[in-house]
Design a protein around this motif. Sequence first.
Motif, mmCIF file in Angstrom:
data_model
loop_
_atom_site.group_PDB
_atom_site.id
_atom_site.type_symbol
_atom_site.label_atom_id
_atom_site.label_comp_id
_atom_site.label_asym_id
_atom_site.label_seq_id
_atom_site.Cartn_x
_atom_site.Cartn_y
_atom_site.Cartn_z
ATOM 1 N N SER A 176 0.829 -1.215 0.000
ATOM 2 C CA SER A 176 0.000 0.000 0.000
ATOM 3 C C SER A 176 0.857 1.255 0.000
ATOM 4 O O SER A 176 0.493 2.266 -0.608
ATOM 5 C CB SER A 176 -0.923 -0.007 1.224
ATOM 6 O OG SER A 176 -1.756 -1.148 1.204
ATOM 7 N N LEU A 200 -5.790 -0.676 -6.864
ATOM 8 C CA LEU A 200 -6.311 -0.713 -5.497
ATOM 9 C C LEU A 200 -7.584 -1.558 -5.426
ATOM 10 O O LEU A 200 -7.771 -2.351 -4.489
ATOM 11 C CB LEU A 200 -6.584 0.715 -5.017
ATOM 12 C CG LEU A 200 -7.056 0.866 -3.563
ATOM 13 C CD1 LEU A 200 -6.037 0.290 -2.598
ATOM 14 C CD2 LEU A 200 -7.325 2.342 -3.238
ATOM 15 N N ILE A 221 -4.590 -2.203 3.867
ATOM 16 C CA ILE A 221 -4.526 -1.591 2.534
ATOM 17 C C ILE A 221 -5.060 -0.158 2.578
ATOM 18 O O ILE A 221 -4.405 0.785 2.109
ATOM 19 C CB ILE A 221 -5.333 -2.434 1.520
ATOM 20 C CG1 ILE A 221 -4.743 -3.838 1.412
ATOM 21 C CG2 ILE A 221 -5.350 -1.747 0.155
ATOM 22 C CD1 ILE A 221 -5.647 -4.820 0.676
ATOM 23 N N THR A 277 -2.634 3.377 2.206
ATOM 24 C CA THR A 277 -2.651 3.935 0.852
ATOM 25 C C THR A 277 -3.040 5.411 0.951
ATOM 26 O O THR A 277 -4.199 5.744 1.192
ATOM 27 C CB THR A 277 -3.661 3.185 -0.037
ATOM 28 O OG1 THR A 277 -3.335 1.794 -0.051
ATOM 29 C CG2 THR A 277 -3.621 3.733 -1.459
#
Length: 939
Positions: free
Chosen positions: A581, A596, A637, A641
């Motif tokens: 990420s 993603l 994640i 991110t």
Amino acid sequence: MENAPPLEIVNQAIFTLHSNSNTKDKNEASKWLDDLQKSIYSWKIADELLQQKRDLYTCFFAAQTLRNKIENSFQELPVSSHQSLRDSLLAHVGGITADTDTIIVTQLCLALVDLALLLSSWKDPVPMILENLSKDESILTLLEIFILFPEEIDSRFLRLGSNRRKEINEHLKANGPQISEFLKFCMNSYGANPRYMNKILKCFNSWVRYSLVSPEFIGTSPLTQQVFSLLNSPDTTRELHDTAADCMCTLLTTFLLENIVHNQNPPQQGITEMDIFNGILALENAYHTSVAHEDTDKVSNYCRIFTVLGETYVEKMISSEMTPHYSIKALDLVLVCVGHFDYDIAEITFNLWYQLSDELYTKNSDQLNSFFKPYIERLIGALYRHAKMESDHTGLIDETESFYDFRQKVSQLIKDVAFIVGSGSIFKQMFLILQEPSTTWESTESALFVMQNVAKNILPTHALFHREENEVIPKVVEAILNLPENTHIAVRYTSIMLLGELCDWIDSHPQSLQAVLNFLLFSLQQKNGLAPAAAISLTHICSANREQMTYHITGLIEISRSLDNFEISNELAIGLLKGFSLILSKVQAPQLQPVLREICSFQFLPLARIVEEVSVEAVQKGERNDPSYWIDRACAIIRHTNPNIRSTDIHPSVQILTDAWPLLSQVLEKYQTDVRIIERTCRLIRYGLRMVGKQASHLLEPLVKQMVLLYNQHRHSCFLYLGSILVDEFARLDDCINGLLEMLKAFIEPTFNMLQMDNGLKNNPNTVDDFFRLCSRFIECLPIAFLQSPLVTPIFQCALLSCSLDHTDAHTSVMKFFCNLLKCGKPNYRYPEIRDIVRGIIAQNGDALVVNLIHASIFYLHSYMLPDVADVLYELKLVDKDNMEKYLCTALDALPKKNSGGYVTATQQQLTAFKGSMLRADAVKAATIALKDFTRLYR
């Protein structure tokens, strides 16, 4: 318990508890006896049981009961009973014989000592106890009592208060000469008996540790000489050797450090600093004798003494950059111990090396570092030897083994002291070991292990990256990448870990990245235990090489797809996803969404199948049919991110979050009774909202409706926390304000109902924490709407009741709520209408607020919590300075003037001084110091 039970019933209950094999009967007897101990009748019953001396169990129950009652419930006794309790206890203690069990002796002695400390009317307990128990059969009992006297002064259960502690300390110091003579007499009369000598030294140790005997007595006492004699003698029993070692450590940390090294009060006669120092140096021969006899207990004691000697002199060692202080010789002794074959002995010394490292780091002197470099080099060499695995070990080190824990500690120590020698120097030193033709696999592995712990400290600016980069690190990396197939698995494992620690070097040498990734991917697919190391190293490389790794996105997607094919834990899988990420954050927005979405789908698709197929009862915690298993991965994640998206652009994750909402809503609905799954789902939603911010406003209404509904049914506090995130993100959107206020209103009734139950606050600290965090967010983000709401008054009243809650997070949230509210009442606050509302709240509740805060600070809260309280009091003073003195006077008048023992807790002068300090405080720090000093009067 309404009436005192007959003694026979008490005896029967004690018998049932200890001798009945029926579990139900034992539990009932235990509960009944607990209730008896809490009742006021237990005073008399315990006394009568001790007089009967029926058996071990009844006597222990009675002695323990008396001790607990004196410690925790002394206020139950009327003053008229104090003297009779004292006389009765003296009689019970005087009746102790050689046959009395030690646990009963300890409880009775503790009861007597605690009573002496609490009872202000008992003016001279030490002389009276000496007089009453000065007979041969009571000498051991007397020694036990005087061992406990100094130790119990600081008991947090007795809450003596600083005035009483000072009074007791002065009493004990005044009787120090009498105790000194008593110990001399005991040594001369009973010292030949090891059991007596052990007690005598423990008593000596206790009084020296708390500085209750004069330095002159310590310096001239035959007991000091006896300690050296016992430590030098090979015939000393192990128990007596342990006590002598404890005494020596106390002499170093108390007598030597305070009176000689710091030159506070050097004795005019007797033993000198050099006598002690040289006397300990002379113990090296005794140490070697113990090693030869394989007496590990004594070896451990000598190591403790040498280590404490080093710790005592650390400041002296680094005091001059011109020449090393003579005390640096102590490090030679310590290193002798580090060289012992038993790594447990070496571990005893670790605190000294941490202390020395901290001091040298603070000094930041190359000259000083050069003095200690040879010692640290020897330390690293010894740690390298201790870290070796056994040559016949066939696999990896089991994480449950003590050797694994030791290596973890070695790892931390090497990282801490490496700067003294230089990480590059250590790395090269270990590299030379690797190049030796006769190096065994276990030596190779240990050298790689040491290199692993310094590799990250070899920064790109380090000389090793330039002068020798073509000589050392590339050769190490190449050797790892080309390890033969028959290499011992432990060597392969540590080599992989070393690659991860070289992530910064790899970032500076991108030409090596592809080969390293191929090697790690190969290792990740192995089924022999190497996959966890590969996962850890790949995570490090992803974190350090984000720009370069963007060219390997396709490979990372495939790894994400195949995570469950690797032999790694879910925790390591989450670590990998976190690393991936961080790389996604560097990807341009147009390419980010599909990547993603795909990586998230690897988590959401299995989650959807679980929601569809797995019942609540069938969920296995931590397994793949557990929703949390996949939610935690998705959290990693979403949380990590963080692409650089302009506020005017549509966030590429908005649609992903929108599409995921129906699934997350189903998880909340289906698993609503499982707080673990609900908390993780709320966490995922929180990270998603933080990522996209206001662009997720369309999800607010359905989310709030479901949160409110589920909170009403199950009271999961994570919904309150998530509510505070919603306020933070959406309070500045006009069309969301009413919905947020309605959410708060819906939360209040079930929250208050729960907190108003018996022990509601104590049993639900997380709810208190999250609720007042939510309220603070409203004050920060929607002050007008919140403070003009009728909800403020009941919320403030609830906060007042929560002042005494000693849960760290809950306390912090409550105090922050008060501070945020009070700041709205300051003269310069931007909304005058709100300022008037806050001042009205203060006018009505100022007295109650200060009373509750002062009372909680004294009787409930830990010392580390007091800065938060001081912050509230200081803010209140700034807002309502005219009435602050009145508030303080009301709070101080409500405090008890005397303790249950009859002594004055705080004098009028001390109360006045505290009030003045709080009113004069010009910063929170000054208010904190005044509050901490004041609470010590009652603790």
